[in-house]
Enzyme design. Structure first.
Site, PDB file in Angstrom:
ATOM      1  N   LYS A 195       0.832  -1.215   0.000  1.00  0.00           N
ATOM      2  CA  LYS A 195       0.000   0.000   0.000  1.00  0.00           C
ATOM      3  C   LYS A 195       0.863   1.261   0.000  1.00  0.00           C
ATOM      4  O   LYS A 195       0.675   2.176  -0.801  1.00  0.00           O
ATOM      5  CB  LYS A 195      -0.931   0.018   1.235  1.00  0.00           C
ATOM      6  CG  LYS A 195      -1.878  -1.172   1.322  1.00  0.00           C
ATOM      7  CD  LYS A 195      -2.805  -1.087   2.516  1.00  0.00           C
ATOM      8  CE  LYS A 195      -2.123  -1.142   3.878  1.00  0.00           C
ATOM      9  NZ  LYS A 195      -1.403  -2.407   4.151  1.00  0.00           N
ATOM     10  N   ARG A 204      11.421  -2.934  10.904  1.00  0.00           N
ATOM     11  CA  ARG A 204      10.410  -2.446  11.852  1.00  0.00           C
ATOM     12  C   ARG A 204      10.114  -3.472  12.940  1.00  0.00           C
ATOM     13  O   ARG A 204      10.052  -4.671  12.662  1.00  0.00           O
ATOM     14  CB  ARG A 204       9.112  -2.128  11.095  1.00  0.00           C
ATOM     15  CG  ARG A 204       8.983  -0.690  10.705  1.00  0.00           C
ATOM     16  CD  ARG A 204       7.841  -0.417   9.742  1.00  0.00           C
ATOM     17  NE  ARG A 204       6.549  -0.957  10.116  1.00  0.00           N
ATOM     18  CZ  ARG A 204       5.447  -0.782   9.372  1.00  0.00           C
ATOM     19  NH1 ARG A 204       5.501  -0.082   8.253  1.00  0.00           N
ATOM     20  NH2 ARG A 204       4.293  -1.289   9.748  1.00  0.00           N
ATOM     21  N   ARG A 211      -9.617   1.550   9.202  1.00  0.00           N
ATOM     22  CA  ARG A 211      -9.351   0.132   9.456  1.00  0.00           C
ATOM     23  C   ARG A 211     -10.482  -0.540  10.215  1.00  0.00           C
ATOM     24  O   ARG A 211     -10.415  -1.743  10.454  1.00  0.00           O
ATOM     25  CB  ARG A 211      -8.077   0.000  10.293  1.00  0.00           C
ATOM     26  CG  ARG A 211      -6.825  -0.277   9.479  1.00  0.00           C
ATOM     27  CD  ARG A 211      -5.673  -0.129  10.429  1.00  0.00           C
ATOM     28  NE  ARG A 211      -4.556  -0.961  10.133  1.00  0.00           N
ATOM     29  CZ  ARG A 211      -3.471  -0.548   9.478  1.00  0.00           C
ATOM     30  NH1 ARG A 211      -3.402   0.665   9.016  1.00  0.00           N
ATOM     31  NH2 ARG A 211      -2.452  -1.362   9.305  1.00  0.00           N
ATOM     32  N   ARG A 240      11.550  -6.334   4.337  1.00  0.00           N
ATOM     33  CA  ARG A 240      11.403  -4.868   4.327  1.00  0.00           C
ATOM     34  C   ARG A 240      12.450  -4.211   5.231  1.00  0.00           C
ATOM     35  O   ARG A 240      12.707  -4.651   6.341  1.00  0.00           O
ATOM     36  CB  ARG A 240      10.009  -4.463   4.810  1.00  0.00           C
ATOM     37  CG  ARG A 240       9.904  -2.945   4.969  1.00  0.00           C
ATOM     38  CD  ARG A 240       8.484  -2.440   5.025  1.00  0.00           C
ATOM     39  NE  ARG A 240       7.713  -2.964   6.131  1.00  0.00           N
ATOM     40  CZ  ARG A 240       6.417  -2.747   6.295  1.00  0.00           C
ATOM     41  NH1 ARG A 240       5.756  -2.027   5.401  1.00  0.00           N
ATOM     42  NH2 ARG A 240       5.780  -3.266   7.317  1.00  0.00           N
ATOM     43  N   ARG A 277      -0.871  -9.351  12.944  1.00  0.00           N
ATOM     44  CA  ARG A 277      -1.397  -8.266  12.096  1.00  0.00           C
ATOM     45  C   ARG A 277      -2.275  -8.823  10.973  1.00  0.00           C
ATOM     46  O   ARG A 277      -3.263  -8.207  10.596  1.00  0.00           O
ATOM     47  CB  ARG A 277      -0.233  -7.449  11.516  1.00  0.00           C
ATOM     48  CG  ARG A 277       0.404  -6.535  12.566  1.00  0.00           C
ATOM     49  CD  ARG A 277       1.782  -6.044  12.150  1.00  0.00           C
ATOM     50  NE  ARG A 277       1.780  -5.249  10.952  1.00  0.00           N
ATOM     51  CZ  ARG A 277       2.826  -5.101  10.150  1.00  0.00           C
ATOM     52  NH1 ARG A 277       3.972  -5.721  10.414  1.00  0.00           N
ATOM     53  NH2 ARG A 277       2.749  -4.334   9.084  1.00  0.00           N
TER      54      ARG A 277
END
Ligand code: AP5
Length: 215
Positions: free
Chosen positions: A13, A160, A88, A127, A171
């Site tokens: 996203k 992260r 959300r 990531r 998540r």
């Protein structure tokens, strides 16, 4: 034009929203980025959000809505907006409708990015994020020129905290239980809901995204 970008963690996203917003001059509003900035700045809201984010849980609606309302005060009323990672929950979506009505806008398009769980887990494991300027890289797909360093500002890249495997799994569950129902919710609204496969490479997904929003 107001676009909502929905999709599970790691689907791309942020990557796609930044590219589109930069090229068409729209405002990119990522609640994840706003929360991470609040944490970096040590604000009261950032401190309150920290525990939820590190556990992979959603930050309470009231905090998120304050953050978004505050941010939108600095956005020109005629600007196009891409909301990334917001809303959300249906409570957030209902409040957003009210906030947009106040500026004579409404949600025009809801784009839903889709990819397999295997691909999401691989993307999040690889990531690397810049804690200073927010740029995002991937050791498998889009590595930085100098290992561990941000191409844009030279800061040391980080993995992260919420990209650790247990938190990623949580998540994904939270997305399915609390956010995915928004797809049906928006299906009953005036907004057009457009599913987009995000499994391909970054350029191809960008083309599909632009088509979905008519750009
Ligand atoms: P947030 O930051 O919004 O996290 P998220 O939705 O889980 O999304 P991610 O940032 O993990 O992934 P992304 O889809 O943007 O993927 P990216 O482009 O980085 O939220 C974090 C936390 O904040 C939440 O868990 C919650 O606690 C809280 N929060 C935020 N908003 C909230 C709200 N509204 N309400 C309540 N709580 C909220 O890409 C991922 C990786 O893949 C990158 O390495 C990238 O380089 C790579 N990649 C991207 N596209 C491709 C591609 N096509 N091919 C190969 N690699 C790709």
């Amino acid at each position: 034009m107001v676009v909502i970008l929905l999709g599970p963690p790691g689907v791309g996203k942020g990557t796609q929203a930044v590219r589109l917003a930069d090229s068409v001059g729209w405002e990119h509003v990522s609640t994840g980025d706003l929360l991470r900035a609040a944490r970096r700045d040590g604000t009261e809201l950032g401190q309150k959000a920290q525990g939820y984010m590190d556990a992979g849980e959603l930050v309470p609606d009231a905090l998120i809505l304050d953050l978004v309302r505050d941010h939108l005060k600095g956005v020109a009323p005629e600007a196009g907006i891409i909301f990334d990672g917001f809303p959300r929950t249906t409570a957030q979506a209902e409040k957003l409708d009210g906030v947009l009505q106040g500026t004579r806008r409404r949600v025009d398009r809801v784009v839903v990015f889709e990819a397999s769980d295997d691909e999401l887990v691989k993307r999040l494991a690889g990531r690397r994020s810049c804690p200073q300027c927010g740029a995002v890289f991937n050791v498998h797909f889009t590595p930085p020129e100098n290992e561990g360093k941000c191409d844009r500002c030279g800061a040391a890249l980080v993995h992260r905290d919420d990209d650790q495997p247990d938190t990623v799994l949580r998540r994904l569950v939270v997305y399915r239980e609390q956010t995915a129902p928004l797809i049906e919710w928006y299906g009953h609204s005036d907004a057009k809901v457009v599913p987009v496969s995000a499994e391909a490479g970054v350029d191809e997904v960008q083309r599909s995204f632009r088509k979905a929003v008519g750009r």
